[in-house]
Design a protein around this motif. Structure first.
Motif, short mmCIF file in Angstrom:
data_model
loop_
_atom_site.label_atom_id
_atom_site.label_comp_id
_atom_site.label_asym_id
_atom_site.label_seq_id
_atom_site.Cartn_x
_atom_site.Cartn_y
_atom_site.Cartn_z
N MET A 137 1.58 21.53 -15.92
CA MET A 137 0.56 21.38 -14.88
C MET A 137 -0.29 22.64 -14.71
O MET A 137 -1.18 22.66 -13.86
CB MET A 137 1.22 21.03 -13.54
CG MET A 137 2.03 19.76 -13.58
SD MET A 137 2.74 19.36 -11.97
CE MET A 137 3.89 18.06 -12.44
N LEU A 193 0.78 11.21 -15.59
CA LEU A 193 1.96 12.05 -15.43
C LEU A 193 3.17 11.14 -15.25
O LEU A 193 3.09 10.12 -14.56
CB LEU A 193 1.80 12.97 -14.22
CG LEU A 193 2.97 13.88 -13.87
CD1 LEU A 193 3.16 14.94 -14.95
CD2 LEU A 193 2.75 14.55 -12.52
N HIS A 209 5.09 23.52 -13.67
CA HIS A 209 4.00 23.33 -12.72
C HIS A 209 3.46 24.64 -12.18
O HIS A 209 2.46 24.64 -11.45
CB HIS A 209 4.45 22.44 -11.56
CG HIS A 209 5.72 22.89 -10.89
ND1 HIS A 209 5.75 23.94 -10.02
CD2 HIS A 209 7.00 22.44 -11.01
CE1 HIS A 209 7.00 24.10 -9.60
NE2 HIS A 209 7.78 23.22 -10.19
N PHE A 222 -0.39 17.90 -7.04
CA PHE A 222 -1.10 17.78 -8.31
C PHE A 222 -2.23 16.76 -8.21
O PHE A 222 -3.31 16.97 -8.79
CB PHE A 222 -0.10 17.39 -9.42
CG PHE A 222 -0.69 17.38 -10.79
CD1 PHE A 222 -1.29 18.51 -11.32
CD2 PHE A 222 -0.66 16.23 -11.57
CE1 PHE A 222 -1.83 18.51 -12.58
CE2 PHE A 222 -1.20 16.21 -12.83
CZ PHE A 222 -1.78 17.36 -13.34
#
Length: 514
Positions: free
Chosen positions: A412, A429, A442, A450
């Motif tokens: 991410m 995702l 992430h 996100f």
């Protein structure tokens, strides 16, 4: 009134002996007069009643006007005083929130900078543990057996030159060697030690030999600490094992032949999986998958044949067939629902294939009216490895109005702002990454944030691989509007009548050869 008029006519005829015509005329005139008088009296009564009602209504309206005036005055007071009072109470809170936001932003930037530095920092080798040696106090030597002064002066210089200041006595065995007193034995030991020093590092008084310069931290960081280094007891140097290159999977001739035969025999199927809205679960989009069948009719998944197709260069033919059939499906879908769209998986290698991409670009240019409903999808690993040629091909498709999707996201920390500028509109995702059942890279972006991050860049998040109802319940807590998975529907083959039509366009080189 009629009886009165008739009575008057009878009296005129019998009492006053008037003719019948005269009596009748007089009675009719009297009757009309009474009717007119009665109407006038009734109208005046009604007029007075209506006047009273109007007066009462006017009084009520006056009271209502007064009440409205009072209410308007109160509202005016509220409008002028309440915002001022509320603003005076909320402004300090806004200031504190703004300060907190600035601090959080600075913290996020600091964490991102720290994480970038940690990622860029090379992995340090494990520290070598020195052997634990027993230490005994050296015995007093006779004056004729004292070690030479030059050696005592030189030993710290060797330690500092090799390991840096402050290291010497803890990392060298010469300061921890036990001395044996008596006789000429200590002299022999020091002579041997002196020869070892003379071979490696000269005395400060000796200027003939080369001087050992201390290593800078930069050179020390790039040097293998285990290379060309002997231990403290004169053992041969031990070199660290060099990392072996990743082994590439060997070619699979049987799978290559199966792919060839499936393409030549048209045993290639197109499967569609819906992408639904949450929580209504209405079909919004579709994703197209390619499946092959062997000679016995067994279905072969893409994860089985795609590695060999990429390795053998057959992926361009598969993408070519997938594109043509996707356009056929899009024509059928848009005839029923113009809000539907189709995600078409394309390999990044096809973007730089000079046999496939020119014909591919010409085909999509001729069908650019489907630019809003045909979305090309790429894996994140392929997008991360794209070079200048792949990006130029993406730019050519984006100039035609087509959009892209990125699938298989595990990192991410990718620059999604740049992807949005390049035409990427959707990001897929794994649902377990989003709800925290799997760990993902992430960085300082929490998986729950996100979707908001993508929304700021104009992209939309689509969680896929949704298999259970519990995943759906957790996804609803993240305000997810789209989802994909076998829970809603597994990929299903497209009916044959939908795919009826002309064959897929051949690449330009093949056309020229024909």
């Amino acid at each position: 009134m009629g009886i009165i008029a008739a009575s008057i006519a009878a009296i005129m005829m019998f009492q006053f002996a008037r003719p019948f015509g005269e009596a009748a005329s007089l009675s009719l005139a009297l009757l009309c007069t009474m009717v007119v008088v009665h109407l006038l009296i009734g109208r005046s009564r009604d007029r007075s009643a209506v006047g009273e009602a109007v007066d009462r209504l006017e009084d009520r309206l006056a009271d209502l006007d007064e009440d409205m005036g009072n209410l308007e005055g109160r509202l005016t007071g509220v409008e002028t005083t309440f915002p001022r009072k509320t603003r005076s109470e909320i402004d300090p809170l806004f200031a504190e929130v703004e300060v907190l936001g600035t601090l959080v932003k600075q913290m996020a930037e600091a964490m991102a900078d720290l994480e970038t530095r940690m990622d860029e920092q090379p992995a340090l080798p494990p520290a070598q543990t020195a052997p634990q040696l027993s230490y005994r106090e050296p015995q007093a030597f006779p004056p004729q057996q004292q070690p030479q002064r030059g050696l005592e002066h030189h030993r710290p210089r060797h330690d500092e030159a090799t390991y840096g200041p402050g290291h010497g006595r803890g990392g060298s065995d010469y300061s921890e060697q036990p001395y044996r007193g008596g006789g000429a034995e200590p002299r022999q030991d020091f002579a041997a030690d002196r020869s070892r020093y003379d071979n490696g590092v000269p005395h400060s008084e000796d200027r003939a030999g080369p001087r050992l310069q201390p290593q800078s931290p930069r050179d020390r960081g790039h040097r293998d600490p285990m290379a060309d280094r002997s231990d403290d007891f004169g053992a041969p140097p031990v070199r660290a094992p060099e990392p072996s290159a990743p082994r590439k999977p060997a070619p699979d001739p049987a799978m290559r032949e199966l792919i060839h035969s499936a393409l030549n025999a048209n045993r290639v199927e197109l499967h569609l999986q819906p992408i639904v809205t949450l929580p209504q679960r209405q079909v919004r989009f579709y994703e197209a998958f390619t499946r092959l069948r062997d000679s016995q009719g067994e279905l072969i998944e893409a994860s089985v044949f795609l590695p060999e197709a990429i390795r053998s260069g057959l992926i361009a033919r598969i993408d070519n067939l997938l594109l043509f059939r996707s356009v056929q499906v899009i024509r059928r879908l848009t005839s029923r629902n113009r809000n539907s769209a189709l995600f078409c998986n394309i390999s990044a290698l096809s973007l730089v294939d000079d046999t496939f991409f020119p014909g591919f670009l010409e085909f999509v240019s001729n069908n650019r009216n489907f630019a809003d409903v045909l979305i090309f999808e790429f894996r994140q690993t392929d997008v991360a490895e794209m070079g200048a040629l792949e990006l130029e091909s993406l730019r050519a498709l984006s100039d035609l109005g087509f959009h892209f999707s990125i699938d298989g996201i595990t990192d991410m920390k990718m620059d999604f702002r740049t992807l949005a500028q390049q035409g990427f509109k959707y990001a897929k995702l794994h649902a377990d990454y989003l709800i925290g059942r799997r760990d993902a890279h992430h960085g300082h972006i929490h998986p729950s944030d996100f979707g908001d991050l993508l929304h700021r860049y104009g992209m939309e998040l689509i969680p896929n691989h949704v298999e259970t109802e519990s995943q759906v319940l957790e996804l609803l807590d993240f305000d997810v509007s789209l989802a994909q998975g076998n829970l809603f529907s597994p990929p299903r083959p497209v009916r044959a009548e939908v795919l009826q039509g002309a064959p897929a366009p051949a690449p330009r080189r093949q056309r020229a050869a024909e």
